[in-house]
Design an enzyme around this catalytic site. Structure first.
Site, mmCIF file in Angstrom:
data_model
loop_
_atom_site.group_PDB
_atom_site.id
_atom_site.type_symbol
_atom_site.label_atom_id
_atom_site.label_comp_id
_atom_site.label_asym_id
_atom_site.label_seq_id
_atom_site.Cartn_x
_atom_site.Cartn_y
_atom_site.Cartn_z
ATOM 1 N N GLY A 279 -5.878 9.111 13.264
ATOM 2 C CA GLY A 279 -5.162 9.352 12.696
ATOM 3 C C GLY A 279 -5.686 8.442 11.113
ATOM 4 N N CYS A 280 -5.113 8.863 9.639
ATOM 5 C CA CYS A 280 -5.288 8.467 8.772
ATOM 6 C C CYS A 280 -5.116 6.974 8.517
ATOM 7 C CB CYS A 280 -4.532 9.141 7.944
ATOM 8 S SG CYS A 280 -3.121 8.474 7.686
ATOM 9 N N TYR A 281 -4.585 6.369 8.854
ATOM 10 C CA TYR A 281 -4.144 4.610 8.640
ATOM 11 C C TYR A 281 -5.324 4.481 9.725
ATOM 12 C CZ TYR A 281 0.459 4.418 6.701
ATOM 13 O OH TYR A 281 1.513 3.981 5.497
ATOM 14 N N THR B 173 -8.259 5.415 11.120
ATOM 15 C CA THR B 173 -9.476 5.700 9.692
ATOM 16 C C THR B 173 -10.204 5.143 9.339
ATOM 17 O OG1 THR B 173 -9.274 7.915 10.201
ATOM 18 C CG2 THR B 173 -11.031 7.463 8.614
#
Lengths: 351, 351, 351, 351
Positions: free
Chosen positions: C149-151, C153
């Site tokens: 997921g972006c967060y 990462t």
């Protein structure tokens, strides 16, 4: 106290009416209608208005609401205002319609541009086009006020002194307008998403936007001409901002006419001499939409370009205030014989 | 009418004072000072305020201005307020200082964090920290009000009920704050350019921001502790927006303490029961800075996370209103025994 | 040439895959699927990509697409990836899933946080968590990559050196994250409208966001602990911007541990010594999300606050690149034994 | 490898040259000059470019730099390019000037509009106006390329097919242009602050902007007329965005001329048939500046309005790429006989 109902109150224009009317000392808001939020507290829909209005949203019951209110503001999609206006007439109440249904003198113009049959063409002649700076005497006597569109407000106010002074060719007008995205309303559309709007500018509705005939009609009226004699280009653009319209107007000076920017500025200042909301900027000072942010004020800047023999005018407004809710309240103030500035005195927010 | 002078009136905070005070029914603005715009009409500096105030900017003549005014608002860089406060004392006038010079009880704290020698440490004990929700009784009796910083306003209001109720460990507080760029003022700095700020987020002043000891001092005062006993982490972030602060506060529940979000919300509602500007949001509804845009209102949301045994609170304000000019006017209303909400009633602008 | 299919190609993540892969010298895009735009030319859906890809969108035919492609990128809502993964196994193809379906080692964690029954829990043990900086050796051997997921990462990259060096208490971590609105995808939602997002900041999903257990799992793995032993606070905030995540991480130094910012910075520099995409900033220089705009680069800044005995770290990424499409391509490069930077070399766009 | 020096490299245009040239396979950047950042690592000035270029900024030593480089890009304020051009001639090197000093054929036009004496009027006849789509054959033979202004690039590309096809009256052209604030450069000016630009639109330089005669000159050249025979209105507007120009062009169809939008679109498609960067949009699809974000691509949309007998064209570019650095690189590619698209292939970033 004037009892006010707002129909279609949960769109951006409705919310702006609530924001401003909840601080109008002569107004009591008695009803807020909504399609999507019936029975929900209004301040849940707009938490920014917490503590400003105690009402919940209700469904639209035309007869009951008209009975309860002295004046009804209609903030509805076009085509839906007719039954409200009819009931208002029946009950002798006043209506301020923020939609397009009663803006046109010719039913044909409406039907051509809006692709909708008009259900009550007979009412058109009763309606007054609610631009106070040009029509306040007629507005005072009316019961059905057609509140102008946002783009037409900016454009007509910028053009009126030019036309009255007969310095430009009325058949060669170009209006290049720039609007914030709140003009598209609060509906969830792909084209209104932050990711699609920020850092982006585009034209839309080129040569086909429905505000074109509205501007043409009022310009022709100012000149005492038939509407179809005026044909202008109107090009709206979507700006990466929430509020504000800047209307850039190009006019061709009449052939052989000599006029300086100083002289033209004086014409504008004289024309709007007593107007509390209209401000003519000085030389080399060009209006910024943010000067009007949240306010009913209007800034107009202009110059004469002798090189091209053209006049260039820019008009800045807040599309949701002078372009919608604020002007509607200004019209209400006129209808009820109050000072026009009541509840509209506050300046724009900067920065 | 209360005669008001605004010193340092052409920064953003000064402009916000003018915007709000020009509609205060009990106030007459008698002087606006400026370093950069002496003799220029104020509305040329802020065209958004056209027609709101007729004054031109003037140079700072402390004695004359103090003589003319009943109360002086100081919107100056830190270090410059002392002579004004001294003259106010001499003449028996009131001062509301929006800078940091009188916020600290210990001169050492000020000098350590601001790297400046304080020129009048004796005045510190006369000053009252102007957070009305906590200190209004002291403010009423004072002549020198130290208006809180923007971040401390949001942070202390979010923390106060937690601390009074003694549910969290006061030594384990973390505040992660987000502010619009107007907090950096109107000076032309590379880091405030649109091209550097838009589509960008960053932390700054990490572990070193001067608002840290201000928050610590007031928290300690609430708890009746010595200031140096409280040490919290405060991390400000710059947001791609003009106005608004969101303060996200993390607190560790005391060991073995069981408390639900419902119970904690009730503590907040009780604490701020009579406060006209403070609104506690309901479960799962988190404050948005734009709810306060241009207004003095404050929104506080909170939850208890049993998984991590933490409390999380967010507080939203407009940094230029409740975080500066609005709160200063609220303090003035207290000083002059007016309703606190006078001139501050209007809600935020949405959208 | 590697034959690539992108499933769910018309969301923002899909478009980012197309933007980057259309300039990958070893890749041929063979299919783009979509639910909403079947048979429409891809460049009509994304005119910014005019001339970059000649394909039209097609419906999802799992078997046929798997047959045609060497690797499939899945950019689908959670819950929909399982049949693709199963077919990939059957055909011996590779899958890079940008959704959450294969990120968890414990099916229970997924089911608890996503409120969905997992259709193929047996596949979870086959999947590799695709964070190249930590897992590239496992990724190289895998056929099913669960792209982070972006967060997570941003958060895990910021935490990893801290944890490996054992300087902080793993049970006292707080992550306060800030994301642009593109993380919410391209669907037309009220909360993603420009008028609701601009000039606005809010927290959301407080104490309940689904990226929390993902971060906890990977941290525990790094420490060789069981996942449930780590419990951290993760609070996401919506920023008025399109792209970018800034993750602000607070860690408590182990009691009695003395470490300077200089020493800690060296730990980070050593940890990421050979990493082409990770950049550790110097003292007092804090990462800005815009440094990564449109790129796969990551900036990490940090300090030690001896006053509070805490470590503060901020990590900046582009949520759609290193937080989604770029990292997926980095994983593909590993799977196919190409240099990791292939097609990802370009820096961020500034301003 | 072509050895490139960038003079004035720390402005936004310089940074864009570095961003693009550092990924040009045939280029080696050998020198970066700056006035403000001498001896500072370039990637400290632009951290977004970390790892892209190893150089530090150096002072301007004209002779030495010219000696070292094969081609020099000048990104300087107007008035400062002459000594560079002279030295380039002396040493037989090539110069691409991104400023205005060599854009005009008549020294008088330059001196009138720029209020500066030109120090080397004899060089004007040697310079080629670097708009590749119109002048690539001349560019190939030249040593001194005057890279077009940002507004002229968008405007001339939008007008050229109209003029060549002789469908409009060349004396009745109006150009209403909208630009992001990066066009004002990276200097710290009040008018470029985020708080002054966001949520704001204004016109500026009305009837006096220096790009006016540049557009007139090139239009006249296209028509084989004398420059002073063309007089058009050009009105730039500042948008609340960083990058992008949209140029909205109004032309009057020649009297009695009948032409449909379909026919006109075909004229545009034929005119730009082989151009890799120019894209003509389909009916009712209007270019958006963000389609070009960070790229050298150009989108042109158009219609014929039979009601007003006008043509309306909008052209979208990225002002820093096709409007400056990208076009300069396109010119360099021509000068060194490389494919024009080298290093410029990448599409715009969306969202």
């Amino acid at each position: 106290m004037i009892k006010v109902a707002i129909v279609g109150s949960t769109g951006y224009t409705g919310a702006e009416l609530v924001r401003l009317l909840s601080h109008h000392p002569e107004v009591e808001i008695v009803a807020l209608t909504s399609q999507s939020y019936v029975d929900q507290a209004y301040e849940e829909v707009y938490p920014s208005l917490t503590g400003q209005v105690g009402l919940s949203c209700q469904a639209q019951d035309i007869e009951a609401l008209m009975n309860e209110a002295d004046v009804v503001f209609l903030a509805l999609p076009h085509g839906l205002s007719v039954p409200w206006a009819q009931e208002a007439y029946r009950q002798g109440k006043k209506v301020i319609d923020l939609g397009a249904d009663f803006r046109f003198r010719e039913v044909q113009t409406y039907e051509n541009w809006y692709k909708t049959k008009h259900e009550a063409p007979d009412l058109l002649s009763q309606a007054v086009y609610g631009l106070p700076e040009l029509n306040r005497h007629k507005i005072r006597e009316s019961v059905l006020v057609a509140n102008p569109g946002c783009y037409p407000t900016a454009s007509i106010l910028g053009l009126a002194p030019l036309l009255q002074a007969k310095v430009i060719n009325p058949k060669k007008i170009i209006i290049d307008a720039k609007s914030g995205v709140s003009g598209a309303g609060r509906s969830a559309k792909l084209g209104s998403l932050y990711g699609e709007v920020n850092e982006n500018v585009k034209a839309y509705g080129v040569a086909t936007h429905r505000h074109t005939p509205e501007i043409e009609q009022e310009i022709a009226a100012l000149l005492g001409m038939e509407a179809e004699k005026v044909k202008l280009s109107f090009t709206p653009h979507l700006m990466p901002m929430t509020r504000g319209i800047l209307s850039t107007i190009y006019g061709e000076l009449l052939e052989n006419l000599q006029i300086s920017a100083v002289e033209l500025r004086q014409i504008y200042k004289d024309f709007y001499d007593k107007e509390p909301f209209i401000h003519i900027t000085e030389e080399d000072q060009w209006p910024q939409t943010k000067w009007c942010y949240g306010s009913n004020h209007v800034f107009i800047g202009l110059t004469v370009d002798p090189r091209t023999h053209r006049v260039i005018v820019t008009t800045a407004i807040d599309n949701l205030v002078k372009g919608a809710a604020g002007q509607a309240i200004q019209n209400m103030n006129i209808l009820f014989d109050l000072p026009e500035t009541k509840a509209l005195e506050r300046p724009g927010i900067w920065p």
